[in-house]
Scaffold this motif. Structure first.
Motif, PDB file in Angstrom:
ATOM      1  N   GLU A   5     129.164  17.316-110.345  1.00 15.22           N
ATOM      2  CA  GLU A   5     129.404  16.183-109.450  1.00 15.22           C
ATOM      3  C   GLU A   5     130.882  15.835-109.395  1.00 15.22           C
ATOM      4  O   GLU A   5     131.427  15.554-108.324  1.00 15.22           O
ATOM      5  N   ASN A  46     129.035   8.769-102.084  1.00 17.61           N
ATOM      6  CA  ASN A  46     127.663   8.263-102.144  1.00 17.61           C
ATOM      7  C   ASN A  46     126.661   9.399-102.073  1.00 17.61           C
ATOM      8  O   ASN A  46     125.694   9.462-102.839  1.00 17.61           O
ATOM      9  N   LEU A  47     126.931  10.324-101.148  1.00 17.31           N
ATOM     10  CA  LEU A  47     126.037  11.471-100.969  1.00 17.31           C
ATOM     11  C   LEU A  47     125.967  12.300-102.245  1.00 17.31           C
ATOM     12  O   LEU A  47     124.881  12.681-102.701  1.00 17.31           O
ATOM     13  N   ASN A  50     126.623  11.352-105.303  1.00 15.08           N
ATOM     14  CA  ASN A  50     125.961  10.637-106.395  1.00 15.08           C
ATOM     15  C   ASN A  50     124.455  10.644-106.239  1.00 15.08           C
ATOM     16  O   ASN A  50     123.724  10.546-107.225  1.00 15.08           O
ATOM     17  N   ASN A  51     123.968  10.730-104.983  1.00 14.81           N
ATOM     18  CA  ASN A  51     122.524  10.749-104.794  1.00 14.81           C
ATOM     19  C   ASN A  51     121.921  12.137-104.904  1.00 14.81           C
ATOM     20  O   ASN A  51     120.710  12.278-104.871  1.00 14.81           O
ATOM     21  N   LEU A  52     122.783  13.151-105.009  1.00 17.90           N
ATOM     22  CA  LEU A  52     122.257  14.505-105.148  1.00 17.90           C
ATOM     23  C   LEU A  52     121.685  14.697-106.541  1.00 17.90           C
ATOM     24  O   LEU A  52     122.105  14.053-107.495  1.00 17.90           O
ATOM     25  N   SER A  53     120.713  15.587-106.669  1.00 18.73           N
ATOM     26  CA  SER A  53     120.282  15.967-108.007  1.00 18.73           C
ATOM     27  C   SER A  53     120.561  17.449-108.180  1.00 18.73           C
ATOM     28  O   SER A  53     119.819  18.292-107.698  1.00 18.73           O
TER      29      SER A  53
END
Lengths: 99, 165
Positions: free
Chosen positions: A4, B108-109, B111-114
């Motif tokens: 990330e 945001n995108l 952070n919402n990924l797994s």
């Protein structure tokens, strides 16, 4: 560093490229911004192709690189022509067609 | 924390610093040199991530080809004598808003990924695999891109050729 964080780094590079392309007045500076954006896309491809045995991400990165080189060559030729015609590379003064 | 991880952190910081420098500098020549630094460090990051071939192509194509073209462009299109190689910004506030909003959206995108935590490198010796891929699976793209590059370079030299008086 997790995946990330690396993705956020490439998003940052992309947004800086976008900012440069939007705000700079000189046409070559805008070209630099476009190169940054293409490079950020490449970084994403390479990040996602880690631990992937078929290496499709790295192939895409190589093809993007070649396309970026071709794009730079054509864009610089056009900018050179514009400079010869208008005697400036400031995009604010290039404001007429076929003038 | 192992060595390659520390190296990744340092190089990522340098890339971010170089990008900020690119955004705030007004001197075109400094911008070209900073862009070279960013490209070289990104090539180092590719090598750390196990993509040696992409890293080497990055150095050859971007640093050796694209940047030389850009420096030539700067030298050909700026009046060097008695004139500074500087440029100015305009539309700073809208540019900041657009790029900041886009960055916020991307973060945001992300952070919402797994995504699975795949930072360790398992692809050993990717260069032979890339060579095999280029002539088997990706042969059509390879040929097409060769012709595209040829057309683009000939077109560029035709466009830049001076007109006959």
């Amino acid at each position: 560093m997790t995946t990330e964080h690396l993705l956020i780094l490439s998003a940052f590079v992309f947004c800086i490229g976008l900012f440069i392309s939007l705000t700079k007045q000189n046409s070559i500076f805008i070209l630099i911004g476009i190169e940054l954006m293409l490079n950020a896309a490449n970084v994403n491809f390479v990040i996602f192709s880690q631990n992937e045995p078929s290496l499709q991400g790295q192939m895409a990165a190589i093809f993007i690189m070649v396309i970026a080189a071709a794009e730079t060559a054509v864009a610089l030729a056009i900018l050179f022509k514009i400079y010869r015609h208008y005697q400036t590379s400031d995009l604010k003064e290039v404001n007429e067609l076929k003038g | 924390m192992e060595i390659s991880s520390i190296g990744t952190v340092i190089m990522a910081g340098m890339v971010a610093a170089g990008c900020i420098g690119l955004a705030i500098t007004k001197n075109l020549f400094y911008a070209a040199i900073t862009l070279m630094m960013v490209f070289l460090i990104v090539a180092g990051l590719y090598v750390v991530w196990g993509a040696e071939f992409v890293g080497i192509s990055q150095i050859v194509v971007y640093v050796g080809g694209v940047l030389v073209l850009i420096v030539f462009g700067i030298l050909l299109t700026q009046r060097i004598q008695g004139y500074k190689v500087e440029t100015s910004n305009y539309r700073i506030i809208p540019g900041l808003i657009v790029s900041g909003a886009f960055f916020y959206m991307l973060v945001n995108l992300i952070n919402n990924l797994s995504i699975g935590n795949h930072t360790e490198i398992s692809n050993e010796d990717t260069v032979p695999q890339i060579g095999v891929n280029l002539v088997t699976e990706n042969i059509l793209a390879f040929e097409a891109i060769a012709i595209l590059l040829l057309v683009a370079l000939i077109g560029a030299s035709t466009i830049a050729k001076p007109e006959k008086e």
